[in-house]
Design an enzyme around this catalytic site. Structure first.
Site, PDB file in Angstrom:
ATOM      1  N   ARG A  51      71.316  20.375   8.774  1.00 27.91           N
ATOM      2  CA  ARG A  51      71.074  21.300   9.860  1.00 27.91           C
ATOM      3  C   ARG A  51      70.730  20.562  11.156  1.00 27.91           C
ATOM      4  NH1 ARG A  51      66.638  25.718   8.755  1.00 27.91           N
ATOM      5  NH2 ARG A  51      65.502  23.785   8.736  1.00 27.91           N
ATOM      6  N   LYS A 184      68.264   4.617 -15.690  1.00 34.27           N
ATOM      7  CA  LYS A 184      67.486   3.372 -15.728  1.00 34.27           C
ATOM      8  C   LYS A 184      68.007   2.433 -16.809  1.00 34.27           C
ATOM      9  CE  LYS A 184      63.294   5.092 -13.627  1.00 34.27           C
ATOM     10  NZ  LYS A 184      63.207   4.114 -12.542  1.00 34.27           N
ATOM     11  N   GLU A 218      51.691   8.296 -12.641  1.00 29.06           N
ATOM     12  CA  GLU A 218      51.801   7.962 -11.217  1.00 29.06           C
ATOM     13  C   GLU A 218      50.400   7.737 -10.661  1.00 29.06           C
ATOM     14  OE1 GLU A 218      55.090  10.554  -9.203  1.00 29.06           O
ATOM     15  OE2 GLU A 218      54.076  11.781 -10.696  1.00 29.06           O
ATOM     16  N   HIS A 242      62.347  14.892 -17.137  1.00 31.21           N
ATOM     17  CA  HIS A 242      62.273  13.464 -17.474  1.00 31.21           C
ATOM     18  C   HIS A 242      61.744  13.200 -18.895  1.00 31.21           C
ATOM     19  CE1 HIS A 242      63.097  13.094 -13.297  1.00 31.21           C
ATOM     20  NE2 HIS A 242      61.868  13.294 -12.881  1.00 31.21           N
ATOM     21  N   LYS A 341      49.440  12.730 -12.165  1.00 31.47           N
ATOM     22  CA  LYS A 341      49.279  12.086 -10.859  1.00 31.47           C
ATOM     23  C   LYS A 341      47.859  11.558 -10.752  1.00 31.47           C
ATOM     24  CE  LYS A 341      52.788  14.678  -8.426  1.00 31.47           C
ATOM     25  NZ  LYS A 341      53.670  13.527  -8.237  1.00 31.47           N
TER      26      LYS A 341
HETATM   27  P1  NAD Z   1      63.846  16.933   3.030  1.00 30.56           P
HETATM   28  O1  NAD Z   1      63.065  18.127   3.485  1.00 30.56           O
HETATM   29  O2  NAD Z   1      63.381  15.591   3.430  1.00 30.56           O
HETATM   30  O3  NAD Z   1      65.347  17.090   3.573  1.00 30.56           O
HETATM   31  C1  NAD Z   1      66.005  18.323   3.533  1.00 30.56           C
HETATM   32  C2  NAD Z   1      67.410  18.184   4.117  1.00 30.56           C
HETATM   33  O4  NAD Z   1      68.009  19.478   4.042  1.00 30.56           O
HETATM   34  C3  NAD Z   1      67.481  17.760   5.580  1.00 30.56           C
HETATM   35  O5  NAD Z   1      68.594  16.921   5.746  1.00 30.56           O
HETATM   36  C4  NAD Z   1      67.709  19.087   6.312  1.00 30.56           C
HETATM   37  O6  NAD Z   1      68.444  18.945   7.540  1.00 30.56           O
HETATM   38  C5  NAD Z   1      68.570  19.803   5.316  1.00 30.56           C
HETATM   39  N1  NAD Z   1      68.499  21.244   5.497  1.00 30.56           N
HETATM   40  C6  NAD Z   1      67.389  22.031   5.544  1.00 30.56           C
HETATM   41  N2  NAD Z   1      67.750  23.300   5.764  1.00 30.56           N
HETATM   42  C7  NAD Z   1      69.098  23.335   5.837  1.00 30.56           C
HETATM   43  C8  NAD Z   1      70.056  24.365   6.051  1.00 30.56           C
HETATM   44  N3  NAD Z   1      69.709  25.648   6.254  1.00 30.56           N
HETATM   45  N4  NAD Z   1      71.354  24.022   6.063  1.00 30.56           N
HETATM   46  C9  NAD Z   1      71.747  22.752   5.894  1.00 30.56           C
HETATM   47  N5  NAD Z   1      70.886  21.736   5.680  1.00 30.56           N
HETATM   48  C10 NAD Z   1      69.582  22.033   5.672  1.00 30.56           C
HETATM   49  O7  NAD Z   1      63.983  17.078   1.453  1.00 30.56           O
HETATM   50  P2  NAD Z   1      64.169  15.910   0.364  1.00 30.56           P
HETATM   51  O8  NAD Z   1      62.834  15.349   0.025  1.00 30.56           O
HETATM   52  O9  NAD Z   1      65.226  14.972   0.806  1.00 30.56           O
HETATM   53  O10 NAD Z   1      64.611  16.729  -0.924  1.00 30.56           O
HETATM   54  C11 NAD Z   1      65.893  17.322  -1.070  1.00 30.56           C
HETATM   55  C12 NAD Z   1      66.043  17.881  -2.482  1.00 30.56           C
HETATM   56  O11 NAD Z   1      65.980  16.847  -3.442  1.00 30.56           O
HETATM   57  C13 NAD Z   1      64.950  18.865  -2.883  1.00 30.56           C
HETATM   58  O12 NAD Z   1      65.507  19.820  -3.744  1.00 30.56           O
HETATM   59  C14 NAD Z   1      63.975  18.023  -3.665  1.00 30.56           C
HETATM   60  O13 NAD Z   1      63.211  18.778  -4.586  1.00 30.56           O
HETATM   61  C15 NAD Z   1      64.947  17.094  -4.376  1.00 30.56           C
HETATM   62  N6  NAD Z   1      64.338  15.823  -4.759  1.00 30.56           N
HETATM   63  C16 NAD Z   1      63.811  15.005  -3.812  1.00 30.56           C
HETATM   64  C17 NAD Z   1      63.281  13.784  -4.194  1.00 30.56           C
HETATM   65  C18 NAD Z   1      62.722  12.821  -3.172  1.00 30.56           C
HETATM   66  O14 NAD Z   1      62.373  11.706  -3.577  1.00 30.56           O
HETATM   67  N7  NAD Z   1      62.618  13.180  -1.907  1.00 30.56           N
HETATM   68  C19 NAD Z   1      63.284  13.415  -5.538  1.00 30.56           C
HETATM   69  C20 NAD Z   1      63.845  14.286  -6.486  1.00 30.56           C
HETATM   70  C21 NAD Z   1      64.364  15.492  -6.071  1.00 30.56           C
END
Ligand code: NAD
Length: 492
Positions: A51, A184, A218, A242, A341
């Site tokens: 976005r 892993k 963690e 996991h 955690k």
């Molecule tokens: P984040 O909030 O950092 O990033 C979200 C992304 O989604 C951004 O690029 C944003 O621009 C985009 N976005 C938000 N609303 C939008 C819309 N309406 N249309 C298009 N794009 C949109 O989130 P994140 O931490 O990167 O996590 C993303 C997903 O991955 C989540 O489901 C999270 O649970 C999962 N996840 C994250 C991690 C991690 O380490 N961060 C680990 C495992 C799973």
């Protein structure tokens, strides 16, 4: 030891949420390393769709920052970095409106015959809308795949809704449900140890194994993810995916072949054989905890409720479970699972504890004969330790010692230990689903988890408090010590 590169043709890797934390910390560095190893052919493209209002040059600055902060200086190479940046593009797209979809379709047009991966690195509420728009925009080609991350629902019913929404656009053979634990090195090695050696399999079951422990600990708290964590808790966030996946790999029967459906069929059978935990037995078989704050002379570690921004919360940040796989191989062998955690160290490991020897022939002064253990460590230093009894070297009579035959993979093979995402992202490109969860697996896992959640709800009590930096509530120690066993010492 050499790295083997399985060649692939040029591909398009579309990352929805390509500006987010997951993309910056994991996906982009993983793809960079694959290019470094020569596995991303010329002409391949990484297309971020988010976005954020960025053009491709601005996105490349973001990618540069991501690579600089996760790839060490000595591994970075200017020419490679330029090549990597050149294949990165950004399209501003909104999951909830028409914004950007035509531009994305234009960018993808004309490359319909190459592999096209859609990685949904966005909040799960967008999985359905994004898949729907991908379908409506006619972006799904025969070689398309979609990758989804946890959380895949918060119970069986919501997980079905997610799967239905994704399944309305992609066939099951195109859906890659990622659990990065499965990528892993040690987890792969568990399969190699079990099924490429004649040594372990005859011992692998109730006749010779006393119990199994799986710990994922963690040190960090929930930090800024409090609002997400309030909707999840440790059981949903860690055990449903996991820990149960690791349990499956330990407990499964030898698959007919190392192919996606054979492996997943066997894992599914394990999930179906898990003895249900219900209102009647949850109090004996499960422990919930929530960390309290800790003040030291120098600083203060906040309590979960302070981090999550909720004064009263019943969300568990720790869980320990005594599980059982009720089948011929494992009847009566407890699988002790724990995760939490703010524990004392960051460690993920599987401990397979063998039964003690039936009779000790050594004299009293020789030292205690301890049971064998196979310890598979997933992090921080991936490796396998087989604990055995040996004679202490040198004269002085028979003195016995319990020692680990240690194999730290990175050291033993002198290679960089690749992040799990590197393997998994390339498996997506290759179309290999072996290390990804099938729909029926995810749903079978929820089918076992849901009654635990219900039982806790029914108990109506708060989780047991534990101090940050300890191994959870004392009830977790009691859970295993009641059975005359202890949590593996190296983790304690
Ligand atoms: P984040 O909030 O950092 O990033 C979200 C992304 O989604 C951004 O690029 C944003 O621009 C985009 N976005 C938000 N609303 C939008 C819309 N309406 N249309 C298009 N794009 C949109 O989130 P994140 O931490 O990167 O996590 C993303 C997903 O991955 C989540 O489901 C999270 O649970 C999962 N996840 C994250 C991690 C991690 O380490 N961060 C680990 C495992 C799973």
């Amino acid at each position: 030891m050499s790295t083997r590169i399985i060649p692939v043709d040029a591909f398009d890797f579309v990352v929805f949420g390509g500006t987010g934390d997951l993309a910056r910390r994991k996906l982009l560095p993983a793809l960079y390393h694959r290019m470094q190893d020569g596995q991303i052919p010329e002409g391949s493209r990484i297309i971020a769709a988010s976005r954020d209002e960025l053009d491709s040059p601005a996105y490349r600055s973001l990618v540069l920052g991501a690579i600089e902060s996760s790839v060490p200086d000595d591994v970075r190479d200017t020419e490679l970095l330029e090549r990597f940046l050149a294949c990165c593009h950004h399209v501003t797209v909104d999951a909830g409106s028409e914004l950007g979809w035509a531009a994305l379709a234009d960018l993808l047009a004309g490359r319909e015959d190459r592999v096209r991966a859609f990685y949904l690195a966005v909040a799960p509420r967008f999985f359905g809308p994004i898949c729907e728009r991908v379908g409506q925009s006619r972006l799904v080609t025969p070689k398309s795949r979609v990758v989804i991350e946890k959380p895949m629902g918060r119970d069986l019913e919501s997980s079905r809704l997610v799967n239905d929404a994704v399944g309305a656009v992609f066939s099951e053979s195109q859906v890659f449900r990622i659990d990065h634990y499965l990528g892993k090195e040690t987890v792969q090695n568990l399969m190699a140890l079990r099924f490429a050696n004649a040594l372990f399999e005859p011992l692998w079951g109730a006749a010779h194994i006393d119990h199994v422990q799986i710990t994922v600990a963690e040190t960090l708290g929930v930090g800024g993810r409090g609002s997400y964590y309030e909707t999840a808790g440790a059981l949903r966030d860690m055990v449903q995916n996991h820990l149960l996946q690791l349990l499956c790999l330990v407990a499964m029967e030898p698959p007919e072949s190392y192919t996606a459906d054979s492996v997943r069929d066997e894992k599914l059978k394990v999930l179906k054989a898990l003895r249900p935990i219900t209102i009647e037995n949850a109090a004996q078989l499960t422990v919930r905890g929530q960390y309290m704050g800790l003040s030291t002379a120098r600083d203060r570690i906040p309590a979960y409720t302070e981090e999550a921004g909720v004064a009263r919360s019943r969300t568990e940040t720790f869980v320990a479970i005594k599980a059982e796989v009720a089948n011929w191989r494992w009847a009566g062998v407890p699988f002790y699972l724990r995760t939490g955690k703010r524990l004392p160290s960051r460690v993920s490991e599987i401990v397979v504890a063998f039964r003690p020897i039936p009779h000790n022939i050594f004299p009293a002064g020789s030292g205690a004969v301890q049971a064998n253990k196979l310890v598979l460590r997933l992090q921080p230093d991936e490796g396998v330790k087989q604990w055995v009894m040996i004679k202490d070297p040198g004269p002085g009579g028979m003195r016995l010692r319990h020692v680990p035959l240690d194999m730290s993979f990175a050291e033993a093979f002198g290679i960089r230990n690749p992040d799990a995402y590197e393997r998994l992202l390339m498996d997506v490109v290759r179309g290999n689903q072996t290390l990804f969860m099938r729909r029926d697996e995810v749903e079978a896992a929820w089918r076992w988890i849901d009654p635990i959640l219900e039982a806790w709800e029914n108990e109506g009590t708060a989780p047991n408090a534990y101090t940050a930096g300890t191994w959870g509530p004392t009830r977790s120690v009691a859970l295993i010590e009641r059975d005359g066993r202890t949590w593996h010492e190296e983790t304690v």
